[in-house]
Design an enzyme around this catalytic site. Sequence first.
Site, PDB file in Angstrom:
ATOM      1  N   LYS A 235      15.201 -13.353  -9.664  1.00  0.00           N
ATOM      2  CA  LYS A 235      15.948 -13.746  -8.952  1.00  0.00           C
ATOM      3  C   LYS A 235      16.691 -14.562  -8.084  1.00  0.00           C
ATOM      4  O   LYS A 235      17.456 -15.406  -7.726  1.00  0.00           O
ATOM      5  CB  LYS A 235      16.952 -12.428  -9.739  1.00  0.00           C
ATOM      6  CG  LYS A 235      17.454 -12.611 -10.983  1.00  0.00           C
ATOM      7  CD  LYS A 235      18.986 -11.606 -11.117  1.00  0.00           C
ATOM      8  CE  LYS A 235      18.894 -11.299 -12.537  1.00  0.00           C
ATOM      9  NZ  LYS A 235      19.992 -10.338 -13.068  1.00  0.00           N
TER      10      LYS A 235
ATOM     11  N   LYS B  36      14.617 -17.814 -22.105  1.00  0.00           N
ATOM     12  CA  LYS B  36      14.543 -16.694 -22.171  1.00  0.00           C
ATOM     13  C   LYS B  36      16.771 -16.916 -21.956  1.00  0.00           C
ATOM     14  O   LYS B  36      16.752 -17.959 -21.429  1.00  0.00           O
ATOM     15  CB  LYS B  36      15.092 -16.061 -21.238  1.00  0.00           C
ATOM     16  CG  LYS B  36      15.530 -14.189 -21.648  1.00  0.00           C
ATOM     17  CD  LYS B  36      15.655 -12.926 -20.472  1.00  0.00           C
ATOM     18  CE  LYS B  36      15.884 -13.924 -19.552  1.00  0.00           C
ATOM     19  NZ  LYS B  36      16.302 -12.397 -18.425  1.00  0.00           N
TER      20      LYS B  36
ATOM     21  N   LYS C 281      22.723 -15.611 -19.416  1.00  0.00           N
ATOM     22  CA  LYS C 281      23.961 -15.135 -19.314  1.00  0.00           C
ATOM     23  C   LYS C 281      24.717 -16.811 -18.182  1.00  0.00           C
ATOM     24  O   LYS C 281      25.506 -17.426 -17.464  1.00  0.00           O
ATOM     25  CB  LYS C 281      25.003 -14.169 -18.858  1.00  0.00           C
ATOM     26  CG  LYS C 281      25.173 -13.327 -19.363  1.00  0.00           C
ATOM     27  CD  LYS C 281      26.289 -12.223 -19.265  1.00  0.00           C
ATOM     28  CE  LYS C 281      25.013 -11.038 -17.900  1.00  0.00           C
ATOM     29  NZ  LYS C 281      25.186  -9.886 -18.881  1.00  0.00           N
TER      30      LYS C 281
HETATM   31  P1  TYM Z   1      21.714  -7.399 -18.563  1.00  0.00           P
HETATM   32  O1  TYM Z   1      22.829  -7.519 -17.846  1.00  0.00           O
HETATM   33  O2  TYM Z   1      20.767  -8.631 -17.711  1.00  0.00           O
HETATM   34  O3  TYM Z   1      21.441  -8.172 -20.270  1.00  0.00           O
HETATM   35  C1  TYM Z   1      21.847  -6.540 -20.403  1.00  0.00           C
HETATM   36  C2  TYM Z   1      21.219  -6.340 -22.249  1.00  0.00           C
HETATM   37  O4  TYM Z   1      20.736  -7.585 -22.112  1.00  0.00           O
HETATM   38  C3  TYM Z   1      19.519  -7.945 -22.653  1.00  0.00           C
HETATM   39  N1  TYM Z   1      19.198  -9.192 -22.167  1.00  0.00           N
HETATM   40  C4  TYM Z   1      17.960  -9.751 -24.185  1.00  0.00           C
HETATM   41  N2  TYM Z   1      18.495  -9.414 -24.920  1.00  0.00           N
HETATM   42  C5  TYM Z   1      17.509  -9.936 -25.845  1.00  0.00           C
HETATM   43  N3  TYM Z   1      17.591 -11.338 -26.021  1.00  0.00           N
HETATM   44  C6  TYM Z   1      18.029 -11.939 -24.493  1.00  0.00           C
HETATM   45  N4  TYM Z   1      18.119 -12.830 -24.312  1.00  0.00           N
HETATM   46  C7  TYM Z   1      18.370 -11.470 -23.597  1.00  0.00           C
HETATM   47  N5  TYM Z   1      18.962 -11.283 -22.473  1.00  0.00           N
HETATM   48  C8  TYM Z   1      19.486 -10.177 -21.921  1.00  0.00           C
HETATM   49  C9  TYM Z   1      18.649  -6.917 -20.992  1.00  0.00           C
HETATM   50  O5  TYM Z   1      17.340  -6.986 -21.545  1.00  0.00           O
HETATM   51  C10 TYM Z   1      19.593  -5.929 -21.338  1.00  0.00           C
HETATM   52  O6  TYM Z   1      19.323  -5.490 -22.594  1.00  0.00           O
HETATM   53  N6  TYM Z   1      19.423  -4.284 -15.228  1.00  0.00           N
HETATM   54  C11 TYM Z   1      20.037  -4.821 -16.787  1.00  0.00           C
HETATM   55  C12 TYM Z   1      21.462  -3.506 -16.892  1.00  0.00           C
HETATM   56  C13 TYM Z   1      21.288  -2.546 -16.311  1.00  0.00           C
HETATM   57  C14 TYM Z   1      20.883  -1.191 -17.326  1.00  0.00           C
HETATM   58  C15 TYM Z   1      20.478  -0.701 -16.717  1.00  0.00           C
HETATM   59  C16 TYM Z   1      19.682  -0.977 -18.260  1.00  0.00           C
HETATM   60  C17 TYM Z   1      21.672  -1.346 -15.179  1.00  0.00           C
HETATM   61  N7  TYM Z   1      21.199  -0.284 -15.238  1.00  0.00           N
HETATM   62  C18 TYM Z   1      20.215   1.205 -17.193  1.00  0.00           C
HETATM   63  C19 TYM Z   1      19.655  -0.385 -19.200  1.00  0.00           C
HETATM   64  C20 TYM Z   1      19.821   1.428 -18.174  1.00  0.00           C
HETATM   65  C21 TYM Z   1      20.392  -5.568 -16.715  1.00  0.00           C
HETATM   66  O7  TYM Z   1      20.508  -6.251 -15.669  1.00  0.00           O
HETATM   67  O8  TYM Z   1      20.722  -6.173 -17.834  1.00  0.00           O
END
Ligand code: TYM
Length: 333
Positions: free
Chosen positions: A113, A196, A199
């Site tokens: 990032k 991947k 968003k």
């Molecule tokens: P974020 O917002 O990027 O994504 C949310 C969730 O979606 C999953 N994900 C995917 N799974 C499969 N294929 C993909 N292409 C894909 N893109 C995203 C991510 O693995 C995630 O589970 N750091 C985290 C948010 C967070 C969090 C937490 C998660 C903050 N605090 C505590 C768990 C526990 C994040 O940026 O996810």
Amino acid sequence: TPRVFSGIQPTNHLQLGNYLGAVKRFVAMQNDGMETIYCIVDQHAITASFQNPADLRHATRELASAYLACGLDPAKSVLFNQSQVPAHSQLAWVFNCVARMGWMNRMTQFKDKAGKNAEKASLGLYAYPALMAADILLYHATHVPVGEDQKQHVELTRDIAAKFNHDYGVDFFPETQPIIEGAATRVMSLRDGTKKMSKSDPSDASRINLTDDADTIARKIRKAKTDPEPLPETVEGLADRPEARNLVNIYAALAEITAADVIAQHGGSQFGSFKPALADLAVDKLAPISTEMARLMGDVTEIDRVLSQGAERAAAMAEPIIAQTYDIVGFVR
Ligand code: TYM
């Protein structure tokens, strides 16, 4: 008893990877009767770049509408946005002082990032995984359903818990387990099977958004990149075919079967017949979600009410933990 926590950032629209890798599994764990807490991590959402306040508000409510439209139930799960529960930032500060620079330097998501010019990245982006550890450990959560890209952050959470317990000579924070399961733990871009789905990809054709209508979903699948060969007769045959493998995995996750089942049904098919089958399945499963999200977004006062009630419940769970943490650390109260 197992306690489940997970979170999603309110940045842009939710995409298919977030749905299959995260939300769909949040719903399954809720319906399995586990104790479930699902957060909209708005404080994480301002780490990567400046967020227009109106966009952030919109994305937060839209993510809440997605949670509800996908089947999360505020009577069964605690649903709230992070910034309404100040204990997240309070615990994050303590963890900033537990985590080591060397640990943070190894985080691959920060490197991705921040890009080449890490000097320009925010301090918040660097400290992001410590806030994530606070999210999880504030509830003594043991199970964290996430996609594959979050595995390293959950492992860091375990390291932070272990160092805190060791430094203070307590057995306070539990060991946390990442739950990375199913056919869609890493959904890939529809334009490039080695990237991947995200968003933030500049190409909207690379992903299916949960806000896409039926025609858009079908068109994006018909136009998805593929190789010229028909589907293989065995799953092993998908090994060096990232685009074919991705579409098979998406099919499997949507239909709640395995990739081997998909190959048993469609092995040997040309994409000319497999893609329409996948498009029908995707429209069938996803279009009702976008319709319901649009309906829920018609009344944001109701969404805000759900979030603030969830935040009250979350705060009631978090407050004793932050109070005990402060006592352990030696902060006079
Ligand atoms: P974020 O917002 O990027 O994504 C949310 C969730 O979606 C999953 N994900 C995917 N799974 C499969 N294929 C993909 N292409 C894909 N893109 C995203 C991510 O693995 C995630 O589970 N750091 C985290 C948010 C967070 C969090 C937490 C998660 C903050 N605090 C505590 C768990 C526990 C994040 O940026 O996810």
